[in-house]
Scaffold this motif. Sequence first.
Motif, PDB file in Angstrom:
ATOM      1  N   TRP A  29       0.838  -1.254  -0.026  1.00 29.43           N
ATOM      2  CA  TRP A  29       0.163  -0.076   0.046  1.00 29.43           C
ATOM      3  C   TRP A  29       0.738   1.379   0.028  1.00 29.43           C
ATOM      4  O   TRP A  29       0.325   2.365   0.004  1.00 29.43           O
ATOM      5  CB  TRP A  29      -0.649   0.025   1.396  1.00 29.43           C
ATOM      6  CG  TRP A  29      -2.077  -0.832   1.078  1.00 29.43           C
ATOM      7  CD1 TRP A  29      -2.230  -1.623   0.155  1.00 29.43           C
ATOM      8  CD2 TRP A  29      -2.788  -1.450   2.358  1.00 29.43           C
ATOM      9  NE1 TRP A  29      -3.375  -2.545   0.430  1.00 29.43           N
ATOM     10  CE2 TRP A  29      -3.856  -2.416   1.749  1.00 29.43           C
ATOM     11  CE3 TRP A  29      -2.895  -1.025   3.608  1.00 29.43           C
ATOM     12  CZ2 TRP A  29      -4.693  -3.185   2.527  1.00 29.43           C
ATOM     13  CZ3 TRP A  29      -3.988  -1.748   4.363  1.00 29.43           C
ATOM     14  CH2 TRP A  29      -4.645  -2.603   3.787  1.00 29.43           C
ATOM     15  N   GLY A  30       2.073   1.213   0.120  1.00 27.92           N
ATOM     16  CA  GLY A  30       3.052   2.316   0.105  1.00 27.92           C
ATOM     17  C   GLY A  30       3.200   2.962   1.386  1.00 27.92           C
ATOM     18  O   GLY A  30       3.867   3.872   1.529  1.00 27.92           O
ATOM     19  N   LEU A  31       2.908   2.320   2.567  1.00 23.97           N
ATOM     20  CA  LEU A  31       3.042   2.770   3.970  1.00 23.97           C
ATOM     21  C   LEU A  31       4.273   2.442   4.413  1.00 23.97           C
ATOM     22  O   LEU A  31       4.683   2.941   5.753  1.00 23.97           O
ATOM     23  CB  LEU A  31       1.872   2.336   4.894  1.00 23.97           C
ATOM     24  CG  LEU A  31       0.425   2.823   4.163  1.00 23.97           C
ATOM     25  CD1 LEU A  31      -0.652   1.936   4.821  1.00 23.97           C
ATOM     26  CD2 LEU A  31       0.524   4.186   4.251  1.00 23.97           C
ATOM     27  N   ASP A  32       4.933   1.299   4.019  1.00 24.39           N
ATOM     28  CA  ASP A  32       6.353   1.130   4.671  1.00 24.39           C
ATOM     29  C   ASP A  32       7.213   0.263   3.378  1.00 24.39           C
ATOM     30  O   ASP A  32       6.781   0.126   2.505  1.00 24.39           O
ATOM     31  CB  ASP A  32       5.988  -0.183   5.468  1.00 24.39           C
ATOM     32  CG  ASP A  32       7.277  -0.362   6.404  1.00 24.39           C
ATOM     33  OD1 ASP A  32       8.151   0.367   6.737  1.00 24.39           O
ATOM     34  OD2 ASP A  32       7.112  -1.653   7.082  1.00 24.39           O
ATOM     35  N   LYS A  33       8.498   0.417   3.615  1.00 17.98           N
ATOM     36  CA  LYS A  33       9.229  -0.207   2.734  1.00 17.98           C
ATOM     37  C   LYS A  33       9.324  -1.804   2.850  1.00 17.98           C
ATOM     38  O   LYS A  33       9.200  -2.341   3.654  1.00 17.98           O
ATOM     39  CB  LYS A  33      10.990   0.230   3.253  1.00 17.98           C
ATOM     40  CG  LYS A  33      11.091   1.774   2.974  1.00 17.98           C
ATOM     41  CD  LYS A  33      12.465   2.128   3.251  1.00 17.98           C
ATOM     42  CE  LYS A  33      12.526   3.926   3.295  1.00 17.98           C
ATOM     43  NZ  LYS A  33      13.947   4.096   3.391  1.00 17.98           N
TER      44      LYS A  33
END
Length: 133
Positions: free
Chosen positions: A63-67
């Motif tokens: 979701w693009g919230l963490d690497k």
Amino acid sequence: MQTKVLNAEEVGFDNVDLYFGRVCGEKHNKLGGLDGVPKKLDIVRVIVISDNTTKESTIWSRWGLDKPITKVNADVDIYLQDGTCIQVNSSNKKLLKKLMKFVWEVNADPRVKFYKKMQCVELNRETWNRTQL
């Protein structure tokens, strides 16, 4: 252990590690402790044999919230000034970053790989001159 010397019998030590920013070779005894003082390595060149680095995505990274989770692992050959070659398998990020300063191929022209692929293809001389920088 994150780093393993594959040719430990030839070299004389079984691990490569960083001590105060210097790459050193160390020998361990049967109980796992250090057997003597770590020896500083005079590195001339490093060649990366295989890069087995993997990235694993999680629900949050999708979701693009963490690497994504990166697991570093590489097989490298370390050439010393006295002519010996140390074959190392390592998953130590700091050690591999330090060794990257001695890799000559990274500083080469990035187009070399393309030229090797295109070696068998004949190009029109006018097209070749137009596309060069």
